[in-house]
Design a protein around this motif. Structure first.
Motif, PDB file in Angstrom:
ATOM      1  N   LYS A 284       0.873  -1.177   0.000  1.00 26.34           N
ATOM      2  CA  LYS A 284       0.000   0.000   0.000  1.00 26.34           C
ATOM      3  C   LYS A 284       0.911   1.228   0.000  1.00 26.34           C
ATOM      4  N   VAL A 285       0.673   2.115  -0.927  1.00 30.02           N
ATOM      5  CA  VAL A 285       1.544   3.280  -1.096  1.00 30.02           C
ATOM      6  C   VAL A 285       0.712   4.558  -1.103  1.00 30.02           C
ATOM      7  N   LYS A 286       1.167   5.558  -0.341  1.00 30.39           N
ATOM      8  CA  LYS A 286       0.471   6.847  -0.309  1.00 30.39           C
ATOM      9  C   LYS A 286       1.499   7.968  -0.279  1.00 30.39           C
ATOM     10  N   VAL A 287       1.420   8.870  -1.237  1.00 30.48           N
ATOM     11  CA  VAL A 287       2.317  10.026  -1.257  1.00 30.48           C
ATOM     12  C   VAL A 287       1.804  11.048  -0.235  1.00 30.48           C
ATOM     13  N   ILE A 288       2.667  11.427   0.698  1.00 32.01           N
ATOM     14  CA  ILE A 288       2.270  12.362   1.750  1.00 32.01           C
ATOM     15  C   ILE A 288       2.538  13.800   1.323  1.00 32.01           C
ATOM     16  N   THR A 289       3.769  14.069   0.890  1.00 32.12           N
ATOM     17  CA  THR A 289       4.125  15.396   0.417  1.00 32.12           C
ATOM     18  C   THR A 289       5.068  15.283  -0.770  1.00 32.12           C
TER      19      THR A 289
ATOM     20  N   THR B  42      12.387  18.293  -5.518  1.00 26.32           N
ATOM     21  CA  THR B  42      13.320  17.184  -5.825  1.00 26.32           C
ATOM     22  C   THR B  42      13.106  15.946  -4.965  1.00 26.32           C
ATOM     23  N   THR B  43      12.210  15.997  -3.992  1.00 23.84           N
ATOM     24  CA  THR B  43      11.980  14.843  -3.114  1.00 23.84           C
ATOM     25  C   THR B  43      10.489  14.648  -2.834  1.00 23.84           C
ATOM     26  N   SER B  44      10.166  13.458  -2.360  1.00 15.72           N
ATOM     27  CA  SER B  44       8.796  13.144  -1.940  1.00 15.72           C
ATOM     28  C   SER B  44       8.838  12.386  -0.626  1.00 15.72           C
ATOM     29  N   GLU B  45       7.797  12.556   0.166  1.00 13.55           N
ATOM     30  CA  GLU B  45       7.640  11.764   1.387  1.00 13.55           C
ATOM     31  C   GLU B  45       6.504  10.787   1.144  1.00 13.55           C
ATOM     32  N   VAL B  46       6.806   9.499   1.289  1.00 14.07           N
ATOM     33  CA  VAL B  46       5.854   8.458   0.903  1.00 14.07           C
ATOM     34  C   VAL B  46       5.656   7.464   2.044  1.00 14.07           C
ATOM     35  N   GLU B  47       4.399   7.110   2.294  1.00 17.20           N
ATOM     36  CA  GLU B  47       4.083   6.051   3.258  1.00 17.20           C
ATOM     37  C   GLU B  47       3.908   4.754   2.487  1.00 17.20           C
ATOM     38  N   ILE B  48       4.564   3.696   2.967  1.00 10.18           N
ATOM     39  CA  ILE B  48       4.448   2.396   2.313  1.00 10.18           C
ATOM     40  C   ILE B  48       4.228   1.312   3.355  1.00 10.18           C
ATOM     41  N   GLU B  49       3.266   0.438   3.086  1.00  9.73           N
ATOM     42  CA  GLU B  49       2.982  -0.695   3.970  1.00  9.73           C
ATOM     43  C   GLU B  49       3.331  -1.987   3.245  1.00  9.73           C
ATOM     44  N   ILE B  50       4.168  -2.810   3.886  1.00 10.38           N
ATOM     45  CA  ILE B  50       4.537  -4.105   3.315  1.00 10.38           C
ATOM     46  C   ILE B  50       4.239  -5.201   4.336  1.00 10.38           C
ATOM     47  N   LYS B  51       4.222  -6.439   3.865  1.00 12.70           N
ATOM     48  CA  LYS B  51       3.944  -7.564   4.763  1.00 12.70           C
ATOM     49  C   LYS B  51       5.078  -8.578   4.791  1.00 12.70           C
TER      50      LYS B  51
END
Length: 243
Positions: free
Chosen positions: A167-172, A176-185
């Motif tokens: 599951k991937v969600k771009v936060i900001t 030149t950069t991004s902050e991304v939330e990623i959920e793995i199992k």
């Protein structure tokens, strides 16, 4: 016959917070030993005989340790190493040498690390069968396209294995950069870094914010706390140790 221990240590080991936090609780007068208010953190209690309550709730002491550490950069997730290990950060815990980290975080990765002496729970938390989710906040180079996000979410071939859907969600997003939330199992070696590298967005910083039902919350970096009974129960339910 059990030896007596300090009241603040008793409460901390029972999941009521850090030694500093439980000392404040004791001084507020909300802790009783054998129905008598105890305001001295150094007061000695017998875990097997004395009745301890916090705001009227019974406290149960245990020999099993469940600790959440907010791991800082620069520490190896190991019990022994030539370099600094995460065990240095919990060395004030009695018998800390009997504890071990559950899984691993890279030296430059920060965030939630579970440390315990419960071997069965640790095994299940890291075994693919139980699919325990882990959430990370990654600062990566560049901006992710919808197609790149879709690749990560569907599963990506890293050569030695194909990742399970994430599951991937771009936060900001910055220039030149991004902050991304990623959920793995899973929890393969360098997995999150390799996943972002594969789609052309190398990881600059990585922090784990949750492990199964556990949330890092506002625990300061480099500090630890004992899990509450409810948190331990949720972990055991998530891994089939409780119905």
């Amino acid at each position: 016959m059990a030896s007596k221990i300090r009241l603040d240590r008793f409460l901390s080991e029972s999941g009521y917070g850090t030694r500093k936090e439980v000392k404040q609780m004791i001084k507020k007068g909300i802790v009783e030993v054998n129905s008598v208010s105890a305001k001295d953190p150094s007061f000695k209690v017998d875990p097997e005989k004395d009745s301890v309550t916090v705001e009227g709730e019974d406290v149960f002491h245990t020999d099993e340790f469940y600790i959440m550490l907010n791991k800082p950069e620069g520490y190896i997730t190991s019990t022994k190493d030539r370099e600094l290990t995460v065990m240095e950060l919990i060395c004030d815990i009695p018998r800390f040498e009997n504890l071990f980290p559950v899984g691993r975080l890279d030296k430059d990765t920060t965030g939630l690390l579970l440390i315990t002496n419960d071997g069965e729970l640790a095994h299940r938390l890291t075994h693919p069968k139980w699919k325990v989710p882990k959430v990370y906040i990654a600062t990566v180079k560049g901006k992710l396209s919808e197609k790149e996000i879709e690749k990560l979410e569907k599963g990506i071939n890293l050569g030695d294995f194909v990742t399970k859907p994430a599951k991937v969600k771009v936060i900001t997003e910055e220039e030149t950069t991004s902050e991304v939330e990623i959920e793995i199992k899973e929890g393969k070696y360098h997995q999150v870094k390799r996943m972002f590298e594969k789609v052309g967005h190398p990881v600059i910083k990585l922090r784990r914010t949750s492990f199964g039902p556990l949330k890092l919350g506002n625990l300061p970096e480099g500090e630890y706390r004992f899990l509450t009974d409810k948190e331990i129960e949720k972990l055991k339910r998530a891994t089939g140790l409780l119905p």
